[in-house]
Design a protein around this motif. Structure first.
Motif, PDB file in Angstrom:
ATOM      1  N   THR A  15     -24.034  30.599 -17.020  1.00  0.00           N
ATOM      2  CA  THR A  15     -23.563  29.711 -18.080  1.00  0.00           C
ATOM      3  C   THR A  15     -23.423  30.502 -19.373  1.00  0.00           C
ATOM      4  O   THR A  15     -24.310  31.274 -19.743  1.00  0.00           O
ATOM      5  N   VAL A  80     -19.388  30.061 -16.700  1.00  0.00           N
ATOM      6  CA  VAL A  80     -18.819  28.760 -17.059  1.00  0.00           C
ATOM      7  C   VAL A  80     -19.319  28.359 -18.436  1.00  0.00           C
ATOM      8  O   VAL A  80     -20.418  28.740 -18.821  1.00  0.00           O
ATOM      9  N   PRO A  81     -18.512  27.636 -19.188  1.00  0.00           N
ATOM     10  CA  PRO A  81     -17.191  27.184 -18.787  1.00  0.00           C
ATOM     11  C   PRO A  81     -16.130  28.251 -19.005  1.00  0.00           C
ATOM     12  O   PRO A  81     -16.323  29.185 -19.768  1.00  0.00           O
ATOM     13  N   THR A 169     -12.260  23.081 -22.026  1.00  0.00           N
ATOM     14  CA  THR A 169     -13.095  23.837 -21.104  1.00  0.00           C
ATOM     15  C   THR A 169     -13.243  23.119 -19.778  1.00  0.00           C
ATOM     16  O   THR A 169     -13.125  21.901 -19.682  1.00  0.00           O
ATOM     17  N   TYR A 171     -15.776  23.482 -16.057  1.00  0.00           N
ATOM     18  CA  TYR A 171     -16.961  24.074 -15.458  1.00  0.00           C
ATOM     19  C   TYR A 171     -16.875  24.222 -13.943  1.00  0.00           C
ATOM     20  O   TYR A 171     -17.725  24.859 -13.341  1.00  0.00           O
ATOM     21  N   ASP A 172     -15.885  23.607 -13.312  1.00  0.00           N
ATOM     22  CA  ASP A 172     -15.901  23.463 -11.863  1.00  0.00           C
ATOM     23  C   ASP A 172     -14.721  24.132 -11.186  1.00  0.00           C
ATOM     24  O   ASP A 172     -13.618  24.153 -11.727  1.00  0.00           O
TER      25      ASP A 172
END
Length: 189
Positions: A15, A80-81, A169, A171-172
């Motif tokens: 992160t 991420v992101p 942004t 994250y996945d």
């Protein structure tokens, strides 16, 4: 391509370091004020295309770089992101220009691999303070524009931020169908 898929599915995920300074909300919009650490980023800029189309061009380039298409031939793992800068027009719509920012994982910050693709640049970026709001789903340009407008309304009269740029942004990975996390970041002035 296999390195990109393997890295996306099985690689480590780090992160991007940040610190939450405060939390707030107005009506149904909640947000955080956070300071995001600077560092070295792999960037790709695409112009003259709508945001969604530009992302379809830029994201595979970044993912290939992260997956091992670089001078060291190594997959770095994900941070991420992944963020991308957008540039709003006076009416709130977005200009046909984006810049994807992928933060190089900490292990490679001092000596990032050199991209094999000349359209990817390694850039140093200072830390930034942002106002962030979160939402789910497979985000498209219209979703980011709407979330940015809601965040601006929630911050009205209480915060100052740049009007010429903001960050979107994600994250996945694309193959995650539920529980997706997206954010809009307005950059504090």
């Amino acid at each position: 391509m296999l390195g990109m898929i393997r890295n996306s599915l099985f690689g480590s995920v780090e992160t991007w370091p940040w610190q939450v300074l405060s939390k707030g909300g107005k009506e149904e919009v909640t947000y955080e004020e956070r300071t995001c650490e600077g560092g070295k980023f792999a960037t790709v800029e695409v112009t003259d295309k709508p945001v969604d189309e530009a992302l379809r061009e830029a994201m595979p380039k970044v993912m290939k770089y992260v997956g091992g298409t670089n001078d060291k031939g190594i997959g770095m793992g994900m941070t991420v992101p992944i963020s991308f800068a957008v540039f709003p027009s006076d009416d709130g719509s977005l200009q046909k220009k984006i810049k994807v920012w992928f933060r190089i994982p900490n292990q490679f910050q001092s000596d990032p691999p050199v991209p094999s693709d000349n359209s990817i640049k390694i850039e140093e970026r200072e830390s930034i303070t942002v106002y962030s709001t979160q939402f789910g789903g497979y985000a498209k340009e219209a979703d980011y524009v709407a979330q940015a407008a809601q965040l601006r309304t929630a911050l009205e009269g209480t915060a100052t931020y740049r009007s010429d740029i903001y960050f979107c942004t994600g994250y996945d990975p694309p193959m995650k169908p539920i529980g997706r996390r997206n954010e809009v970041w307005l950059v504090k002035t």
